[in-house]
Design a protein around this motif. Structure first.
Motif, PDB file in Angstrom:
ATOM      1  N   PHE A 462       0.843  -1.941   0.471  1.00 45.45           N
ATOM      2  CA  PHE A 462       0.158  -0.348   0.452  1.00 45.45           C
ATOM      3  C   PHE A 462       0.362   1.110  -0.075  1.00 45.45           C
ATOM      4  N   LEU A 500      -4.759   0.006   7.657  1.00 44.24           N
ATOM      5  CA  LEU A 500      -5.677  -0.777   6.396  1.00 44.24           C
ATOM      6  C   LEU A 500      -7.087  -1.633   7.189  1.00 44.24           C
ATOM      7  N   TYR A 505      -8.692   2.632   4.410  1.00 47.41           N
ATOM      8  CA  TYR A 505      -7.839   2.693   2.825  1.00 47.41           C
ATOM      9  C   TYR A 505      -8.240   1.375   2.741  1.00 47.41           C
ATOM     10  N   PRO A 507      -6.169  -2.023   1.056  1.00 49.28           N
ATOM     11  CA  PRO A 507      -4.270  -2.408   0.309  1.00 49.28           C
ATOM     12  C   PRO A 507      -4.501  -1.758  -1.807  1.00 49.28           C
TER      13      PRO A 507
END
Length: 708
Positions: A462, A500, A505, A507
């Motif tokens: 990421f 994550l 967000y 990946p």
């Protein structure tokens, strides 16, 4: 190359680097392996991209205007990443900072050019949102039109009064009283209807604005962290509150009178033409000139009000930051500096606003005067017609009164572009928020399974930008009931890992699973309900202590709140306050100490009994004595519960089942505290450095020595 000026683009793809002219001609190609480093150099009026070559030479690739400086920098980062890794990582949606149509820089925080967007599309979209309120709006508009038509009877009564009773001196007191009573009745009924329709229209307008504001705010709540990071809080507040208020004012004022003005204009126009078509043409003689001037000034007006919006948004953002960080401002004694900073942007806003008002104060009266020239012409030629016996005095008075009804819509039209420009600017910014495409998308039918399995990172990579990876090929498995510590130097990706895991967000590569289920297959609400989080930067809402704790579990009873506070070692200090759990907390909790805020945040995280506990520097603001007490509470809370803890104070992780050491985007070391100390690697170096820091700064260092 002969260094002739050319328009085109520089391109990087799997075949290498090349420059291509606008006509499609390849000027030259270059193998990326020959490039050592790509650099950008800013100059005066233009910049250049140049490559340092492996053969120790340099090559200028292109020159560019300064408006493309950011794009040139991003391109060089892509080239350097490709050169280092051999992997071409191209952004799915490259950031656009220049309008592709007009070439103007886009306003910061906007992906729409305020000069090139389709204005009719925005107007139609705003109008489509009026459908739930169309019944009261149409009713109010019909009442307003009827009220205006009643007022049109007054000039007719005046003509009858003058021509039938006053001029021939044949009227009686009764005749005059009847006409006066009729005019008074028309005015009274018209005013009553106007008040009634105004109340209906205002209510519908307020409801429309409330709906628009809620839509914008709801979308803002669902925006991704990446999208929110691109905008300032002041900008978002202005869009949700002030821009929607501008739309409301336009709807209630201009929207209400627009239809009425149009119908009044058409009806009066017909009456005037039937009265005397020649005088009517004289009245409209200046109108083409006014319309031509308005059409030429429209673009200037729009540009000026866009600039005023931008200055206002900047002032709001600075004011928001100063108020939010007032404690920092005072602690550094920078009050005068901040006063000067705000005064500077406020002065810029005042100058732009003043310039706009000066322009409008000159333009509006001038156009109004030009529009009114027709009235003087009508009086002159109408007076001559009366002296010649071709027109009665009553007809001229009626004609002149109706000219006023004609000029009111025209004067309204003269000022309309200013208000429309301001409103369209606000609508574009509101709709830009509403249309923001979410980076984090849920599937149509998410699986809300219990979070009882292991949390697994499977080859996760990421980067906030694809060519600047933070994590590279990270794989880790965290078992239920296991406590994992994550350490490493600043910027290695510790907070990114928990972001994550919470799916703030997604990946770029790989997957994150809980049990056998990819977290992208779960609903965000379900995932977040099962996680308790304590961030390093503790945020508390304005309200009572009780409300802040119960925020994580709406409807929690008093016993649950007290139990959570006792577990977080917060109950004792809460009971020492004047109002206990009903004590009001100021903005961001500045009325409490850092340790007290941290303990309230811990209590808020544990009240919902989460399956996964995430601690991001959860004890960083606590003194040694308080930390020890909170650690005991955390040990009880994390027992049997999966816990991920980030800490710079490494003593807080000595009881972790495993400690993961991140370095250079990957997992460099893994093991217990004592295993890692015996390895004498990165973790050992961090512990030794921290022990030296504590030893030099205090009498007692934390217990972070390895077991004998």
């Amino acid at each position: 190359m002969d260094m002739r000026p050319a328009s085109g683009r520089v391109r990087l793809d799997e075949r290498g680097l090349m420059t291509v002219s606008r006509e499609g001609e390849t000027l030259y190609e270059l193998n990326a392996c020959q490039v050592k480093e790509a650099l950008v150099l800013g100059g005066v009026g233009c910049g250049l991209v140049f490559f340092k070559m492996e053969d120790a030479g340099e090559r200028v690739i292109c020159r560019f205007t300064m408006s493309a400086f950011k794009q040139a920098g991003e391109f060089c980062k892509l080239v350097n990443y490709y050169r280092q890794t051999g992997h071409a990582a191209f952004p799915d949606e490259p950031e656009v900072s220049i309008c592709p149509q007009c070439g103007r820089p886009l306003m910061e925080g906007l992906s729409i050019c305020l000069f090139c967007y389709n204005k009719m599309t925005v107007i139609r979209r705003a109008a489509s949102m009026l459908r739930p309120f169309r019944r009261p709006l149409i009713t109010a508009e019909l009442i307003l039109v009827f009220s205006s038509l009643l007022y049109l009877l007054v000039p007719i009564f005046n003509r009858i009064l003058i021509d039938d009773y006053l001029t021939p001196m044949q009227g009686t007191f009764s005749n005059i009283l009847t006409l006066a009573g009729a005019m008074l009745l028309v005015r009274v009924v018209g005013e009553i209807l106007f008040i009634f329709c105004s109340r209906m229209y205002n209510r519908a307008g307020m409801l429309y604005t409330d709906n628009l504001r809620n839509v914008a705010y709801g979308k803002m709540q669902r925006m991704s962290m990446n999208a929110l990071a691109k905008r300032t809080p002041g900008d978002l507040i202005r869009r949700v509150m002030e821009d929607t208020a501008t739309v409301k004012d336009f709807l209630i004022n201009d929207g209400r009178f627009g239809v009425e003005m149009l119908l009044t204009f058409l009806v009066v126009l017909v009456i005037l033409f039937f009265t005397d078509w020649r005088l009517t043409l004289l009245v409209f003689l200046p109108i083409p000139l006014v319309m031509m001037v308005l059409s030429r000034f429209w673009r200037l007006i729009y540009i000026r009000y866009e600039r005023q919006w931008r200055k206002g948004s900047r002032a709001n953002s600075i004011l928001h930051d100063i108020i939010r960080g007032i404690r920092t401002v005072k602690s550094f004694g920078n009050e005068e500096q901040e006063i000067k900073k705000f005064a500077r942007v406020s002065r810029e806003l005042a100058e732009v606003s003043s310039a706009n008002e000066r322009m409008w104060a000159t333009l509006f009266p001038s156009l109004t005067f030009i529009t009114g020239i027709g009235e003087f012409l009508a009086l002159y030629f109408g007076g001559r017609a009366i002296l010649a016996g071709d027109m009665s005095l009553g007809v001229l008075v009626q004609f002149v009164m109706y000219i006023g009804y004609i000029y009111n819509p025209l004067r309204w039209l003269v000022s309309f572009p200013r208000r429309l420009a301001d409103t369209l600017t606000g609508l574009v910014k509101v709709f830009e928020i509403v249309d923001e495409k979410p980076d984090i998308r849920e599937i149509d039918h998410p699986r809300d399974v219990p979070l009882t399995g292991a949390l697994t990172f499977e080859n996760v990579s990421f980067g906030y930008k694809s060519y600047e990876p933070v994590l590279k090929d990270v794989s880790i498995r965290i078992e239920p009931g296991e406590m994992i510590g994550i350490v490493g130097r600043s910027g290695v990706g510790k907070s990114t890992m928990i972001n994550l895991a919470m799916r703030l967000y997604d990946p770029g590569l790989g997957a994150i699973r809980i049990g056998d289920t990819d977290i992208r297959d779960m609903s965000l609400k379900h995932l977040h309900e099962q996680m308790g989080v304590v961030f390093q930067d503790t945020f508390l809402f304005v309200g009572t202590i009780y409300d802040n704790i119960a925020y994580a579990k709406p409807g929690a009873d008093v016993q649950e709140v007290i139990a959570a506070c006792k577990a977080a070692n917060a109950h004792d200090f809460i009971m020492q306050t004047a109002d206990g759990y009903q004590t009001m907390i100021g903005e961001s909790g500045y009325s409490l100490s850092g340790g007290e805020r941290q303990r309230l945040a811990i209590a808020r995280a544990v009240i919902k009994n989460p399956s996964i506990m995430i601690l991001d520097e959860a004890t960083s603001s606590l003194d040694a004595e308080t930390e020890s007490a909170v650690q005991e509470g955390l040990m009880r809370l994390t027992k049997g519960r999966m816990t991920i803890a980030i800490a710079h104070r490494l003593s807080t992780l000595r009881r972790a089942n495993r400690i993961i050491v991140l370095d250079k985007g990957g997992i460099a070391e893994s093991g217990t505290h004592y295993e890692l100390m015996r390895m004498k690697g990165i973790y050992y170096g961090l512990v030794v450095a921290q022990r030296k820091m504590f030893s030099s700064g205090s009498a007692s260092a934390p217990d972070i020595e390895p077991a004998p």
